[in-house]
Scaffold this motif. Structure first.
Motif, PDB file in Angstrom:
ATOM      1  N   GLN A 187       0.830  -1.198   0.000  1.00 44.34           N
ATOM      2  CA  GLN A 187       0.000   0.000   0.000  1.00 44.34           C
ATOM      3  C   GLN A 187       0.867   1.251   0.000  1.00 44.34           C
ATOM      4  O   GLN A 187       2.058   1.209   0.319  1.00 44.34           O
ATOM      5  N   ALA A 188       0.246   2.348  -0.373  1.00 43.50           N
ATOM      6  CA  ALA A 188       0.956   3.623  -0.454  1.00 43.50           C
ATOM      7  C   ALA A 188       1.263   4.172   0.930  1.00 43.50           C
ATOM      8  O   ALA A 188       0.631   3.809   1.922  1.00 43.50           O
ATOM      9  N   PHE A 189       2.253   5.036   0.966  1.00 40.97           N
ATOM     10  CA  PHE A 189       2.563   5.798   2.184  1.00 40.97           C
ATOM     11  C   PHE A 189       3.022   7.178   1.752  1.00 40.97           C
ATOM     12  O   PHE A 189       3.293   7.427   0.570  1.00 40.97           O
ATOM     13  N   ASP A 190       3.088   8.086   2.695  1.00 40.88           N
ATOM     14  CA  ASP A 190       3.533   9.442   2.390  1.00 40.88           C
ATOM     15  C   ASP A 190       5.030   9.442   2.109  1.00 40.88           C
ATOM     16  O   ASP A 190       5.834   9.038   2.952  1.00 40.88           O
TER      17      ASP A 190
ATOM     18  N   LYS B 227       8.535  21.498  -3.386  1.00 43.73           N
ATOM     19  CA  LYS B 227       7.506  20.634  -2.825  1.00 43.73           C
ATOM     20  C   LYS B 227       6.818  19.748  -3.857  1.00 43.73           C
ATOM     21  O   LYS B 227       6.029  18.871  -3.488  1.00 43.73           O
ATOM     22  N   ASN B 228       7.102  19.943  -5.128  1.00 41.64           N
ATOM     23  CA  ASN B 228       6.534  19.078  -6.168  1.00 41.64           C
ATOM     24  C   ASN B 228       7.345  17.798  -6.354  1.00 41.64           C
ATOM     25  O   ASN B 228       6.978  16.950  -7.166  1.00 41.64           O
ATOM     26  N   ILE B 229       8.454  17.678  -5.630  1.00 42.91           N
ATOM     27  CA  ILE B 229       9.284  16.478  -5.735  1.00 42.91           C
ATOM     28  C   ILE B 229       9.055  15.591  -4.519  1.00 42.91           C
ATOM     29  O   ILE B 229       9.166  16.032  -3.372  1.00 42.91           O
ATOM     30  N   TYR B 230       8.742  14.341  -4.791  1.00 39.54           N
ATOM     31  CA  TYR B 230       8.553  13.323  -3.758  1.00 39.54           C
ATOM     32  C   TYR B 230       9.645  12.272  -3.921  1.00 39.54           C
ATOM     33  O   TYR B 230       9.973  11.880  -5.041  1.00 39.54           O
ATOM     34  N   LEU B 231      10.192  11.820  -2.813  1.00 47.74           N
ATOM     35  CA  LEU B 231      11.252  10.806  -2.841  1.00 47.74           C
ATOM     36  C   LEU B 231      10.753   9.493  -2.264  1.00 47.74           C
ATOM     37  O   LEU B 231      10.228   9.460  -1.147  1.00 47.74           O
ATOM     38  N   LEU B 232      10.895   8.417  -3.044  1.00 44.83           N
ATOM     39  CA  LEU B 232      10.746   7.067  -2.511  1.00 44.83           C
ATOM     40  C   LEU B 232      12.150   6.616  -2.153  1.00 44.83           C
ATOM     41  O   LEU B 232      12.934   6.237  -3.033  1.00 44.83           O
ATOM     42  N   PRO B 233      12.517   6.672  -0.880  1.00 44.71           N
ATOM     43  CA  PRO B 233      13.906   6.411  -0.488  1.00 44.71           C
ATOM     44  C   PRO B 233      14.350   4.985  -0.798  1.00 44.71           C
ATOM     45  O   PRO B 233      13.548   4.045  -0.855  1.00 44.71           O
ATOM     46  N   GLY B 234      15.651   4.842  -0.976  1.00 49.91           N
ATOM     47  CA  GLY B 234      16.235   3.526  -1.177  1.00 49.91           C
ATOM     48  C   GLY B 234      16.446   2.816   0.145  1.00 49.91           C
ATOM     49  O   GLY B 234      16.051   3.289   1.200  1.00 49.91           O
ATOM     50  N   HIS B 235      17.109   1.654   0.036  1.00 50.87           N
ATOM     51  CA  HIS B 235      17.435   0.894   1.247  1.00 50.87           C
ATOM     52  C   HIS B 235      18.705   0.104   0.969  1.00 50.87           C
ATOM     53  O   HIS B 235      18.831  -0.538  -0.083  1.00 50.87           O
ATOM     54  N   PRO B 236      19.668   0.135   1.893  1.00 51.37           N
ATOM     55  CA  PRO B 236      20.943  -0.559   1.649  1.00 51.37           C
ATOM     56  C   PRO B 236      20.820  -2.064   1.536  1.00 51.37           C
ATOM     57  O   PRO B 236      21.733  -2.715   1.023  1.00 51.37           O
TER      58      PRO B 236
ATOM     59  N   ALA C   3       0.622   2.467  -6.496  1.00 47.70           N
ATOM     60  CA  ALA C   3      -0.115   2.945  -5.324  1.00 47.70           C
ATOM     61  C   ALA C   3       0.359   4.335  -4.904  1.00 47.70           C
ATOM     62  O   ALA C   3      -0.448   5.214  -4.566  1.00 47.70           O
ATOM     63  N   ILE C   4       1.673   4.558  -4.925  1.00 54.72           N
ATOM     64  CA  ILE C   4       2.213   5.852  -4.511  1.00 54.72           C
ATOM     65  C   ILE C   4       1.855   6.939  -5.526  1.00 54.72           C
ATOM     66  O   ILE C   4       1.549   8.078  -5.154  1.00 54.72           O
ATOM     67  N   CYS C   5       1.877   6.583  -6.805  1.00 55.59           N
ATOM     68  CA  CYS C   5       1.491   7.552  -7.840  1.00 55.59           C
ATOM     69  C   CYS C   5       0.042   8.001  -7.645  1.00 55.59           C
ATOM     70  O   CYS C   5      -0.277   9.187  -7.761  1.00 55.59           O
ATOM     71  N   ASP C   6      -0.826   7.066  -7.352  1.00 56.18           N
ATOM     72  CA  ASP C   6      -2.224   7.409  -7.097  1.00 56.18           C
ATOM     73  C   ASP C   6      -2.354   8.258  -5.831  1.00 56.18           C
ATOM     74  O   ASP C   6      -3.128   9.217  -5.783  1.00 56.18           O
ATOM     75  N   HIS C   7      -1.591   7.890  -4.811  1.00 61.24           N
ATOM     76  CA  HIS C   7      -1.667   8.571  -3.516  1.00 61.24           C
ATOM     77  C   HIS C   7      -1.243  10.037  -3.614  1.00 61.24           C
ATOM     78  O   HIS C   7      -1.860  10.922  -3.011  1.00 61.24           O
ATOM     79  N   HIS C   8      -0.188  10.296  -4.398  1.00 58.77           N
ATOM     80  CA  HIS C   8       0.349  11.656  -4.499  1.00 58.77           C
ATOM     81  C   HIS C   8      -0.002  12.352  -5.815  1.00 58.77           C
ATOM     82  O   HIS C   8       0.468  13.467  -6.060  1.00 58.77           O
ATOM     83  N   ASN C   9      -0.784  11.693  -6.658  1.00 55.78           N
ATOM     84  CA  ASN C   9      -1.188  12.283  -7.939  1.00 55.78           C
ATOM     85  C   ASN C   9       0.031  12.665  -8.785  1.00 55.78           C
ATOM     86  O   ASN C   9       0.170  13.796  -9.273  1.00 55.78           O
ATOM     87  N   ILE C  10       0.921  11.701  -8.973  1.00 56.39           N
ATOM     88  CA  ILE C  10       2.215  11.921  -9.618  1.00 56.39           C
ATOM     89  C   ILE C  10       2.078  12.028 -11.144  1.00 56.39           C
ATOM     90  O   ILE C  10       1.300  11.313 -11.765  1.00 56.39           O
ATOM     91  N   ASP C  11       2.873  12.934 -11.730  1.00 56.68           N
ATOM     92  CA  ASP C  11       2.912  13.094 -13.191  1.00 56.68           C
ATOM     93  C   ASP C  11       4.081  12.349 -13.824  1.00 56.68           C
ATOM     94  O   ASP C  11       3.955  11.789 -14.911  1.00 56.68           O
ATOM     95  N   TYR C  12       5.236  12.359 -13.159  1.00 60.42           N
ATOM     96  CA  TYR C  12       6.436  11.712 -13.682  1.00 60.42           C
ATOM     97  C   TYR C  12       7.097  10.878 -12.585  1.00 60.42           C
ATOM     98  O   TYR C  12       7.214  11.324 -11.450  1.00 60.42           O
ATOM     99  N   VAL C  13       7.546   9.691 -12.964  1.00 60.16           N
ATOM    100  CA  VAL C  13       8.341   8.837 -12.077  1.00 60.16           C
ATOM    101  C   VAL C  13       9.720   8.698 -12.704  1.00 60.16           C
ATOM    102  O   VAL C  13       9.836   8.338 -13.884  1.00 60.16           O
ATOM    103  N   LEU C  14      10.764   8.972 -11.943  1.00 60.07           N
ATOM    104  CA  LEU C  14      12.132   8.831 -12.426  1.00 60.07           C
ATOM    105  C   LEU C  14      12.859   7.809 -11.558  1.00 60.07           C
ATOM    106  O   LEU C  14      12.959   7.985 -10.341  1.00 60.07           O
TER     107      LEU C  14
END
Length: 354
Positions: free
Chosen positions: A92-95, A103-112, A147-158
């Motif tokens: 599921q999505a999270f903030d 503020k238009n940039i959202y980060l999905l952080p990585g993990h080592p 899920a995250i794109c829907d949650h934050h109404n994202i236009d571009y994923v990089l």
């Protein structure tokens, strides 16, 4: 190309080259920032276990993010853990973290520890008879991004990924809408183009099989019409307004390899973006979307304050006289390059949305 995006609204872009040191992280950050400046909501996905993009954005808050109870599970690895650890909960999505200065940039952080998932994902993606519990793995990352794109109404994923040809990168490439290959003007980038001419079609065929094989799983693998949109060449020095001769020679060899080998190889599998996606229905020469010169001393200053080179203020540059003038000229010239690059990406998205 059909008028189809993976998420219907957001376009997924992956900067991919298995050669290291080609500035994938910097380019993802800079292009994302420029797209966000124009009013788009951008999700930056750190899919590299080195977490360089996450560190660039979080900076001094990096350690706190992974230890704070409120945020420590809000990352790419823990986001797909319900599938990989067979948890009784759904993906599921999270903030996602929002960049303070944009503020238009959202980060999905990585993990080592993201690479811990490589063996099981590799087995699931290559076995025609994956165990029932593993059939959800190939589509798990797609489900999280969706899920995250829907949650934050994202236009571009990089996507920012590691330099490798493993199962994780295969997954991220084949759930992306377009591929951009970053290169340096050196012989190793030329060799990488040759390899990608063979690898990318193989991954595409495997993705088609997975979309059929795992159609009935809890997290279906998407049927994405992944296209090569072009390459960028960066990290070269300028003299008299042009790349130095040794760099130019290597650049010309890379562009010739794209024309003579990469585009024909991908074209056989319908993996090259149509000419209609570009201005005047004409792709740039050798599908080169941008030539980005070396940032020189500006890059360290930009990293220290957490903004792209072209967003630096005179106060942040903190120089005087002729040195300041030269650095402002450099900053503005880089801004012009990314403006043009960004406009090409916006044109491509407009085309695929038709």
């Amino acid at each position: 190309m059909t008028s189809y995006l993976t998420n219907k609204k957001s376009m997924r872009i992956i900067f991919f080259n298995h050669k290291g040191g080609v500035s994938k992280t910097t380019t993802s950050f800079n292009l994302g920032w420029k797209l966000a400046e124009k009013g788009n909501k951008v999700l930056l996905v750190d899919a590299d276990a080195q977490c360089n993009l996450t560190g660039l954005i979080l900076r001094d808050d990096f350690e706190e993010y992974y230890t704070n109870d409120a945020t420590k599970y809000n990352n790419i690895k823990d986001g797909v853990s319900p599938a990989f650890e067979s948890k009784p909960t759904a993906i599921q999505a999270f903030d996602c973290y929002r960049v303070p200065d944009n503020k238009n940039i959202y980060l999905l952080p990585g993990h080592p520890n993201l690479t811990e998932m490589e063996p099981s994902l590799s087995f699931a993606q290559t076995s025609n008879n994956a165990f029932t519990t593993m059939q959800n793995l190939p589509g798990a990352f797609n489900a999280l991004i969706e899920a995250i794109c829907d949650h934050h109404n994202i236009d571009y994923v990089l996507f920012d990924v590691n330099p490798g040809l493993g199962a994780l990168n295969q997954n991220f490439v084949t759930i992306s809408d377009i591929i951009i290959i970053p290169t340096n003007p050196d012989p190793f980038s030329l060799m990488a183009i040759k390899t990608l001419s063979e690898v990318l079609p193989r991954w595409r065929m495997n993705a088609i099989q997975m979309s059929q094989m795992f159609a009935g799983s809890s997290y279906p693998f998407p049927d994405v019409d992944t296209k090569f949109a072009g390459l960028i060449i960066q990290r070269f020095n300028i003299r008299n307004g042009q790349p130095n001769a040794p760099f130019r020679n290597n650049m010309d060899e890379i562009l010739a390899e794209v024309d003579e080998v990469l585009v024909p190889a991908l074209g056989k599998y319908n993996m090259v973006l149509e000419p209609e996606a570009f201005e005047n229905n004409t792709p740039p020469d050798s599908y080169c979307l941008a030539e980005i010169p070396d940032f020189q001393s500006l890059i360290q200053t930009a990293n220290n304050v957490g903004v792209p080179v072209f967003a630096l203020t005179e106060g942040q540059i903190n120089r005087q006289g002729t040195v300041l003038d030269q650095m402002i000229f450099k900053r503005d010239s880089i801004n012009n390059v990314f403006e043009a690059f960004c406009d090409k990406i916006i044109e491509i998205k407009a085309y695929v949305e038709r």
